[in-house]
Design an enzyme around this catalytic site. Structure first.
Site, PDB file in Angstrom:
ATOM      1  N   TYR A 174       6.260  -9.940   6.494  1.00  0.00           N
ATOM      2  CA  TYR A 174       6.229  -8.498   6.728  1.00  0.00           C
ATOM      3  C   TYR A 174       6.798  -8.197   8.111  1.00  0.00           C
ATOM      4  O   TYR A 174       6.627  -8.978   9.053  1.00  0.00           O
ATOM      5  CB  TYR A 174       4.797  -7.962   6.652  1.00  0.00           C
ATOM      6  CG  TYR A 174       4.320  -7.697   5.245  1.00  0.00           C
ATOM      7  CD1 TYR A 174       4.501  -6.448   4.654  1.00  0.00           C
ATOM      8  CD2 TYR A 174       3.688  -8.691   4.509  1.00  0.00           C
ATOM      9  CE1 TYR A 174       4.061  -6.197   3.363  1.00  0.00           C
ATOM     10  CE2 TYR A 174       3.249  -8.457   3.219  1.00  0.00           C
ATOM     11  CZ  TYR A 174       3.436  -7.202   2.653  1.00  0.00           C
ATOM     12  OH  TYR A 174       3.008  -6.967   1.372  1.00  0.00           O
ATOM     13  N   ASP A 220       0.828  -1.206   0.000  1.00  0.00           N
ATOM     14  CA  ASP A 220       0.000   0.000   0.000  1.00  0.00           C
ATOM     15  C   ASP A 220       0.863   1.258   0.000  1.00  0.00           C
ATOM     16  O   ASP A 220       2.081   1.206   0.203  1.00  0.00           O
ATOM     17  CB  ASP A 220      -0.904   0.024   1.240  1.00  0.00           C
ATOM     18  CG  ASP A 220      -1.978  -1.051   1.204  1.00  0.00           C
ATOM     19  OD1 ASP A 220      -2.294  -1.531   0.100  1.00  0.00           O
ATOM     20  OD2 ASP A 220      -2.488  -1.407   2.286  1.00  0.00           O
TER      21      ASP A 220
END
Length: 303
Positions: free
Chosen positions: A163, A102
């Site tokens: 992540y 994002d």
């Protein structure tokens, strides 16, 4: 048998005509609108390139002017910026990524691949890497470059994605803001207990942002750990989450839910209900907020 043998020979011949180039890249997500190409990006790139070519007032490198003009207008995506750099070195192609990040989300280990008709004689890999880094610096870095078979696909061949989320509740210097998230949280032990709830195979329908393209919301979380550590003398918490894949904004929503558990805004039982899809989106205890994007990094992809 003869037919299969001929097909294998043809495939080997075709592979020699095309290079499937794989790059491991890092990028500063605060400089981009996200990884994926936006509908306006191709028009934006052409507009910026035309404007830059028409601009004769600055004797600056092309990439410097591209960044300056993009900041004056709208941020570009990582994909369009990278493809623009490829085009500048004579490779007109599209890239495939292991996953989409994002706006504001960084990567220290993003994997991309692209196909080109160029041969190693025409463009040695080390030369390609150096040329790309000249065009991409300082927001993007090609860390490694190598060839794979034509069957390799950066997204569909990936087995594990990891992540990292770095956060603190201390006051930090302004230039750390895009890279370390400042959030409120309670007992780190409760955060780890909440993270443990995500382990295993689950339908994450209630942990995705609207607009997810996929129709399958089942993912397997392999690892979810919390580490307390000082970074630049700042007391920080670092979360690592590994899975076979993630939905849109899933990681940030999961982390926000864990922070809420530590602050007693929701209970572990509430979190388990959301994981098990035993609540509605409209329920007060259903977490839909996202943790700030600045502390999130795509840090590992395994094939």
């Amino acid at each position: 048998m003869v037919g299969i043998f001929i097909i294998n020979i043809l495939n080997a011949f075709i592979e020699k005509l095309h290079m499937n180039v794989v790059c491991i890249i890092a990028y500063d997500g605060s400089k981009f609108c996200g990884f994926s190409k936006q509908k306006k990006d191709s028009i934006k790139i052409r507009y910026l390139e035309t404007k830059i070519q028409d601009d004769t007032s600055m004797g600056l490198p092309y990439t410097t002017k591209l960044k300056m003009f993009s900041q004056e207008n709208e941020l570009l995506s990582v994909a369009d910026f990278f493809e623009s750099a490829l085009k500048r070195i004579g490779i007109n192609t599209h890239i495939i990524a292991s996953g989409r990040t994002d706006k504001g989300v960084h990567a220290t280990y993003q994997v991309i691949n692209f196909h080109t008709d160029l041969t190693l004689q025409q463009m040695p890999l080390e030369k390609m890497k150096n040329l790309l880094n000249q065009k991409l610096s300082p927001s993007v870095l090609v860390r490694k470059i190598f060839l794979e078979s034509n069957s390799f696909h950066a997204r569909f061949s990936a087995k594990v994605r990891t992540y990292r989320y770095i956060f603190t509740q201390e006051d930090i210097l302004p230039f750390f803001n895009p890279y370390i998230a400042k959030v409120q949280y309670g007992n780190p032990i409760l955060i780890q207990q909440a993270l443990d709830s995500f382990l295993g195979i689950h339908d994450f329908s209630l942990f995705k942002k609207n607009g997810s393209e996929t129709k399958n919301f089942v993912r397997e979380i392999y690892k979810a750990t919390l580490l307390e550590k000082k970074l630049y003398n700042i007391p920080c918490c670092i979360i690592h989450i590994s899975a076979n894949g993630f939905l849109r904004s899933q990681v940030r929503m999961m982390i926000q839910a864990c922070l809420y558990v530590s602050l007693a805004k929701i209970s572990l039982a509430d979190l388990q209900c959301q994981i098990d899809n035993n609540m509605l989106l409209t329920d007060k205890s259903c977490v839909r907020e996202l943790a700030p994007q600045g502390g999130l990094y795509l840090c590992r992809v395994v094939y």
